[in-house]
Write a protein that holds these residues in place. Structure first.
Motif, PDB file in Angstrom:
ATOM      1  N   HIS A   1      -8.187   2.801   1.435  1.00 46.84           N
ATOM      2  CA  HIS A   1      -7.249   1.702   1.165  1.00 46.84           C
ATOM      3  C   HIS A   1      -6.305   1.460   2.333  1.00 46.84           C
ATOM      4  O   HIS A   1      -5.109   1.309   2.151  1.00 46.84           O
TER       5      HIS A   1
ATOM      6  N   ARG B   1      -5.963  -1.482  -2.890  1.00 49.15           N
ATOM      7  CA  ARG B   1      -6.225  -2.606  -1.994  1.00 49.15           C
ATOM      8  C   ARG B   1      -6.338  -3.937  -2.720  1.00 49.15           C
ATOM      9  O   ARG B   1      -5.915  -4.960  -2.200  1.00 49.15           O
TER      10      ARG B   1
ATOM     11  N   PHE C   1     -10.449  -3.629   4.194  1.00 53.98           N
ATOM     12  CA  PHE C   1      -9.854  -2.321   3.937  1.00 53.98           C
ATOM     13  C   PHE C   1     -10.937  -1.267   4.078  1.00 53.98           C
ATOM     14  O   PHE C   1     -12.118  -1.574   3.932  1.00 53.98           O
TER      15      PHE C   1
ATOM     16  N   LEU D   1       0.842  -1.202   0.000  1.00 54.64           N
ATOM     17  CA  LEU D   1       0.000   0.000   0.000  1.00 54.64           C
ATOM     18  C   LEU D   1       0.873   1.248   0.000  1.00 54.64           C
ATOM     19  O   LEU D   1       0.601   2.223  -0.710  1.00 54.64           O
TER      20      LEU D   1
END
Lengths: 204, 263
Positions: free
Chosen positions: B255, B172, B251, B166
């Motif tokens: 994200h 995600r 998530f 990330l």
């Protein structure tokens, strides 16, 4: 030229803050503080990896005005311990500037190396190269030189300084090393007991 | 096509085998005898009860009873999915995802099978609808339970890697693509194995049952193939649905990985 600005930032889990500060374009802020004081959590909040209250701006764009992945490509955070999920180094980076590799003591062959043969110091240096490949406009570095010898510490510091001057990137550098903090930072902050204190430079 | 009826004595002889097994495992201190006996008792009571209820449902041919029966099946399947999770989603979402995915996937395939493929008259004839739904929902339940467990476990063990991805700007779905693949595999392997070994290593239960009950062998084989295909499809679609929901819950809209949503 990009400056990073936090406005009344409050972050988890102990509701640290509110903190407000500005990291001017092309400048580096050195952040020190005892373990557990929340330095890493501050970086995580700035990278929007943890929920927080308050506002964070990169120049005029507020964090929530961008999709989170785009924000994180621009506000690049280097975690204290880098993670690698593919078998080889090269599978983790696209569009790599080879000069970056050379600057930090590798050549192109490193892309074929398997992750399992990297030392923790090599991982750390390669993680910075991987992050810079995203061309971030602000850098959040969490003790990036912790596992490096003095020669590589110097290489890493000068690589970040050059990137900062060339691109106008703003840098937040977390370190345990007071000397490094004053060597790097035009401004210096100390985080302790929930307070973010600016430390005046004594040498000016 | 007459079935040789089984008497209570016939079943008692089979029960003696189970009792003997329980006795032996008690002697060997395997700590299994209790579980074996309880499970055997449950099988007897549950199947007898279902038999009684099914006889009523088959006789009445009222769609409402079929729906009710199906609803109970899916509610129970949802509970089983949750019971097999070592790190389940907090609150109702874990149950909702399991039961919801089983429902959507098995009912969709069931309707297609009943109306287009089998073509019974009326299409909801309980003699076809209920056993089919039972097999679809039961297999989908196992697949979804395995997949969800694999995914949530993998995500909680690979937190640093997901967050690293990330941080490098992956979204995600990119950040958990590998783990999702693992989850899908874990849930699909039983169905794939069942298709690959059918008739060679294992005699599928439904086909064996039909043959024992006197159906023509080739008809039984054709039904078995139909069942294998529909089970695999239902399981696969159900897993895809469930994993998408789980991935979405793990998530938030920015994200960020939210392991705090796992128990």
């Amino acid at each position: 030229m990009s400056r990073l600005r936090a406005e009344n930032l409050v972050y988890r889990p102990e509701q640290k803050g509110p903190f407000s500060f500005i990291i001017e374009a092309s400048s580096c802020l050195g952040l020190t503080g005892p373990s557990g004081s929340g330095k890493t959590l501050l970086l995580r909040a700035l990278a929007d990896l943890d929920p927080y209250k308050g506002l964070v701006f990169l120049d005029d764009s507020e964090c929530s005005s961008l999709p989170a992945p785009a924000w994180r490509r621009q506000v690049g955070m280097l975690p204290a311990e880098s993670q690698w999920w593919q078998p080889s180094v090269g599978e983790h980076v696209e569009d790599l500037d080879e000069n970056l590799l050379l600057r930090i003591g590798f050549d192109r062959d490193v892309l074929g190396w398997s992750i399992s043969r990297l030392s923790s110091g090599e991982k750390q240096r390669l993680a910075l190269v991987r992050l810079l490949a995203n061309k971030p406009r602000a850098l959040l570095l969490d003790e990036p030189t912790k596992s490096l010898d003095s020669e590589n510490v110097q290489k890493m510091e000068s690589l970040v300084a050059d990137y900062r001057e060339k691109t106008g990137c703003s840098v937040l550098w977390v370190t345990h090393d007071e000397e490094q903090a004053s060597r790097l930072g035009q401004t210096r902050f100390h985080l302790k007991a929930g307070n973010l204190v600016e430390i005046e430079r004594s040498d000016r | 096509m007459n079935v040789i009826p089984l008497s209570a004595i016939d079943l008692s002889i089979a029960a003696i085998l189970v009792l003997a097994l329980a006795g032996l495992s008690f002697r060997l201190r395997l700590e299994l005898s209790g579980q074996i006996l309880v499970a055997a008792l449950r099988t007897t009571v549950q199947l007898l009860l279902v038999g009684l209820i099914l006889r009523l449902v088959f006789a009445s041919k009222e769609p409402i009873w079929i729906c009710l029966f199906g609803a109970v099946m899916i509610i129970a399947a949802g509970r089983e999915v949750i019971a097999r999770q070592s790190r389940r989603l907090k609150g109702w979402s874990g149950y909702g995802i399991g039961a919801g995915s089983i429902f959507l996937s098995s009912v969709a395939v069931l309707l297609l099978t009943l109306t287009v493929i089998v073509g019974a008259d009326p299409w909801y004839t309980p003699r076809y609808a209920i056993p089919l739904l039972g097999m679809l929902a039961g297999n989908t339940m196992t697949g979804i339970a395995l997949s969800m467990n694999t995914l949530t476990l993998a995500v909680s063990q690979n937190r640093s890697i997901i967050e690293q991805r990330l941080l490098l700007g992956q979204d995600r779905s990119q950040a958990i693509a590998d783990l999702r693949r693992e989850g899908m595999k874990a849930g699909m392997i039983p169905s794939i194995n069942a298709m690959a070994t059918a008739g060679i290593v294992s005699m599928p239960g439904m086909m064996t049952g039909q043959i024992l009950a006197g159906s023509p062998v080739i008809e039984a084989v054709k039904y078995q193939i139909l069942i294998m295909f529909t089970i695999s499809a239902t399981t696969g679609f159900g897993i895809l649905l469930a994993l998408s929901f789980v991935a979405w819950r793990l998530f938030d809209e920015r994200h960020r990985l939210r392991l705090d949503r796992l128990q």
